[in-house]
Design a protein around this motif. Structure first.
Motif, mmCIF file in Angstrom:
data_model
loop_
_atom_site.group_PDB
_atom_site.id
_atom_site.type_symbol
_atom_site.label_atom_id
_atom_site.label_comp_id
_atom_site.label_asym_id
_atom_site.label_seq_id
_atom_site.Cartn_x
_atom_site.Cartn_y
_atom_site.Cartn_z
ATOM 1 N N TRP A 239 27.332 -1.021 -5.580
ATOM 2 C CA TRP A 239 28.538 -0.402 -6.134
ATOM 3 C C TRP A 239 29.803 -1.193 -5.840
ATOM 4 C CZ3 TRP A 239 32.626 0.899 -3.062
ATOM 5 C CH2 TRP A 239 32.390 1.214 -1.718
ATOM 6 N N SER A 240 29.849 -1.902 -4.729
ATOM 7 C CA SER A 240 31.075 -2.644 -4.399
ATOM 8 C C SER A 240 31.051 -4.073 -4.925
ATOM 9 C CB SER A 240 31.303 -2.643 -2.882
ATOM 10 O OG SER A 240 30.202 -3.203 -2.194
ATOM 11 N N GLU A 241 29.869 -4.680 -4.988
ATOM 12 C CA GLU A 241 29.761 -6.074 -5.425
ATOM 13 C C GLU A 241 29.461 -6.198 -6.915
ATOM 14 O OE1 GLU A 241 30.266 -8.939 -3.435
ATOM 15 O OE2 GLU A 241 31.144 -7.341 -2.226
ATOM 16 N N ARG A 242 28.964 -5.122 -7.524
ATOM 17 C CA ARG A 242 28.592 -5.121 -8.950
ATOM 18 C C ARG A 242 27.528 -6.175 -9.253
ATOM 19 N NH1 ARG A 242 31.930 -1.445 -8.059
ATOM 20 N NH2 ARG A 242 33.332 -0.577 -9.645
ATOM 21 N N ARG A 243 26.700 -6.462 -8.257
ATOM 22 C CA ARG A 243 25.553 -7.348 -8.433
ATOM 23 C C ARG A 243 24.361 -6.676 -7.751
ATOM 24 N NH1 ARG A 243 29.223 -11.097 -6.362
ATOM 25 N NH2 ARG A 243 27.840 -12.001 -4.815
ATOM 26 N N TYR A 244 23.185 -7.262 -7.907
ATOM 27 C CA TYR A 244 21.983 -6.621 -7.374
ATOM 28 C C TYR A 244 21.716 -7.000 -5.924
ATOM 29 C CZ TYR A 244 20.794 -5.387 -12.189
ATOM 30 O OH TYR A 244 20.819 -4.874 -13.462
ATOM 31 N N HIS A 245 21.200 -6.021 -5.186
ATOM 32 C CA HIS A 245 20.645 -6.314 -3.870
ATOM 33 C C HIS A 245 19.189 -5.848 -3.842
ATOM 34 C CE1 HIS A 245 22.599 -2.219 -3.033
ATOM 35 N NE2 HIS A 245 21.308 -1.986 -2.872
ATOM 36 N N LEU A 246 18.439 -6.328 -2.877
ATOM 37 C CA LEU A 246 17.008 -6.046 -2.770
ATOM 38 C C LEU A 246 16.772 -4.659 -2.206
ATOM 39 C CD1 LEU A 246 14.047 -7.072 -2.890
ATOM 40 C CD2 LEU A 246 14.393 -7.972 -0.566
ATOM 41 N N ALA A 247 15.951 -3.875 -2.918
ATOM 42 C CA ALA A 247 15.627 -2.524 -2.476
ATOM 43 C C ALA A 247 14.102 -2.357 -2.431
ATOM 44 C CB ALA A 247 16.269 -1.507 -3.417
ATOM 45 N N GLY A 248 13.639 -1.111 -2.397
ATOM 46 C CA GLY A 248 12.211 -0.853 -2.343
ATOM 47 C C GLY A 248 11.641 -1.039 -0.950
ATOM 48 N N ARG B 179 0.818 -1.218 0.000
ATOM 49 C CA ARG B 179 0.000 0.000 0.000
ATOM 50 C C ARG B 179 0.850 1.267 0.000
ATOM 51 N NH1 ARG B 179 -3.267 -3.140 3.638
ATOM 52 N NH2 ARG B 179 -2.300 -2.121 5.449
ATOM 53 N N GLN B 180 2.151 1.128 0.246
ATOM 54 C CA GLN B 180 3.020 2.295 0.270
ATOM 55 C C GLN B 180 3.192 2.878 -1.133
ATOM 56 O OE1 GLN B 180 6.776 1.637 2.252
ATOM 57 N NE2 GLN B 180 5.832 0.694 4.037
ATOM 58 N N ARG B 181 3.328 4.174 -1.176
ATOM 59 C CA ARG B 181 3.467 4.855 -2.470
ATOM 60 C C ARG B 181 4.948 4.924 -2.863
ATOM 61 N NH1 ARG B 181 0.045 10.326 -2.641
ATOM 62 N NH2 ARG B 181 0.778 10.142 -4.801
ATOM 63 N N ARG B 182 5.506 3.748 -3.108
ATOM 64 C CA ARG B 182 6.894 3.647 -3.541
ATOM 65 C C ARG B 182 7.085 2.294 -4.207
ATOM 66 N NH1 ARG B 182 11.015 2.690 1.432
ATOM 67 N NH2 ARG B 182 12.362 2.327 -0.356
ATOM 68 N N SER B 183 8.229 2.122 -4.846
ATOM 69 C CA SER B 183 8.545 0.833 -5.457
ATOM 70 C C SER B 183 8.515 -0.255 -4.391
ATOM 71 C CB SER B 183 9.931 0.895 -6.107
ATOM 72 O OG SER B 183 10.354 -0.376 -6.520
ATOM 73 N N PHE B 184 7.927 -1.389 -4.723
ATOM 74 C CA PHE B 184 7.748 -2.443 -3.726
ATOM 75 C C PHE B 184 8.974 -3.340 -3.582
ATOM 76 C CE2 PHE B 184 6.461 -6.931 -3.016
ATOM 77 C CZ PHE B 184 6.162 -6.819 -1.662
ATOM 78 N N CYS B 185 9.567 -3.761 -4.703
ATOM 79 C CA CYS B 185 10.557 -4.840 -4.629
ATOM 80 C C CYS B 185 11.476 -4.775 -5.848
ATOM 81 C CB CYS B 185 9.805 -6.164 -4.572
ATOM 82 S SG CYS B 185 10.782 -7.660 -4.407
ATOM 83 N N HIS B 186 12.362 -3.780 -5.895
ATOM 84 C CA HIS B 186 13.181 -3.637 -7.096
ATOM 85 C C HIS B 186 14.656 -3.994 -6.842
ATOM 86 C CE1 HIS B 186 13.523 0.528 -5.370
ATOM 87 N NE2 HIS B 186 14.788 0.312 -5.661
ATOM 88 N N ALA B 187 15.377 -4.152 -7.941
ATOM 89 C CA ALA B 187 16.795 -4.507 -7.880
ATOM 90 C C ALA B 187 17.651 -3.250 -7.931
ATOM 91 C CB ALA B 187 17.137 -5.425 -9.049
ATOM 92 N N CYS B 188 18.589 -3.144 -7.011
ATOM 93 C CA CYS B 188 19.486 -1.995 -6.935
ATOM 94 C C CYS B 188 20.916 -2.502 -7.162
ATOM 95 C CB CYS B 188 19.364 -1.329 -5.569
ATOM 96 S SG CYS B 188 20.349 0.182 -5.355
#
Length: 228
Positions: free
Chosen positions: A176-185, A164-173
């Motif tokens: 910068w140090s690992e050069r792979r994605y971590h869970l954001a949103g 219900r929050q007015r923001r991205s729910f579950c995106h990939a970020c």
């Protein structure tokens, strides 16, 4: 006159070392006073106030007033994502002291990226969630599965409220140090909050690094099969 957004204005804001340092300091997601940010950037308070005014004007940060005090924070999660991606293509800093070397290692191990977990631990945790089938990556976005909904609910996270929050729910970020994605949103943010609440993680004073507690080492091993 061009019809494209004026990238030069944002580039100019980031192109000044003190302003870049201030923005990086705000990547912990918390509010800071001008004095705190001046100390972090090793500049005079008057100079910090000048740079903060520029960043507010450029809509990269926001300011809240509480009585006589003013507190500054990154404008949004989108700005944090942009800065994290920018850090990923930036050259590594020149290490000039043992203290700086220690801080860099701490940040690379685990840190906050605005309001979610990043660094090696953040990436490993995300990849553990993917391997377990709780989330899946599709076109640079994480998708929560039915199994994931059950898992996060059992872990103490209210999925319905997050959606219900007015923001991205579950995106990939991009980390910068690992050069792979971590869970954001919203989900990434609430997961970090829950880990702090459980005392699995603790914040490192002065920098945005995160440390795993002894309790956390047990929890990460049992639940996520991670050796921390």
């Amino acid at each position: 006159m061009g019809i494209n957004p004026n990238m030069a204005e944002i580039a100019a804001l980031l192109g000044e070392t003190s302003r870049a340092t201030i923005l990086a300091s705000m990547m912990d997601g918390r509010f800071h006073t001008a004095s705190e940010l001046a100390y972090m950037a090793a500049i005079k308070p008057q100079t910090a106030s000048f740079h903060l005014a520029k960043l507010v004007e450029g809509k990269l940060i926001k300011v809240e007033k509480q009585g006589r005090h003013r507190y500054f924070q990154l404008a949004s999660d989108d700005i944090a994502q942009f800065l994290e991606a920018f850090l990923a293509i930036s050259p590594p800093p020149e290490v000039r002291s043992l203290k700086q070397s220690s801080q860099i290692k701490l940040l690379q191990a685990a840190r906050t990226c605005y309001d979610h977990l990043a660094g090696k631990l953040g990436v490993q945790l995300t990849e553990s969630l993917v391997a377990a089938g709780y989330i899946k990556l599709e076109e640079k976005q994480f998708i929560l599965t039915n199994e994931g909904t059950l898992f996060f609910t059992s872990f103490g996270i209210d999925i319905a409220a997050l959606k219900r929050q007015r923001r991205s729910f579950c995106h990939a970020c991009l980390d910068w140090s690992e050069r792979r994605y971590h869970l954001a949103g919203a989900l990434g943010s609430e997961l970090l909050n829950r880990l702090l609440e459980l005392d699995w993680l603790t914040r490192v004073p002065s920098i945005r690094a995160i440390k795993v507690t002894e309790k956390g080492k047990v929890g990460f091993k049992e639940i996520f099969h991670l050796d921390c």
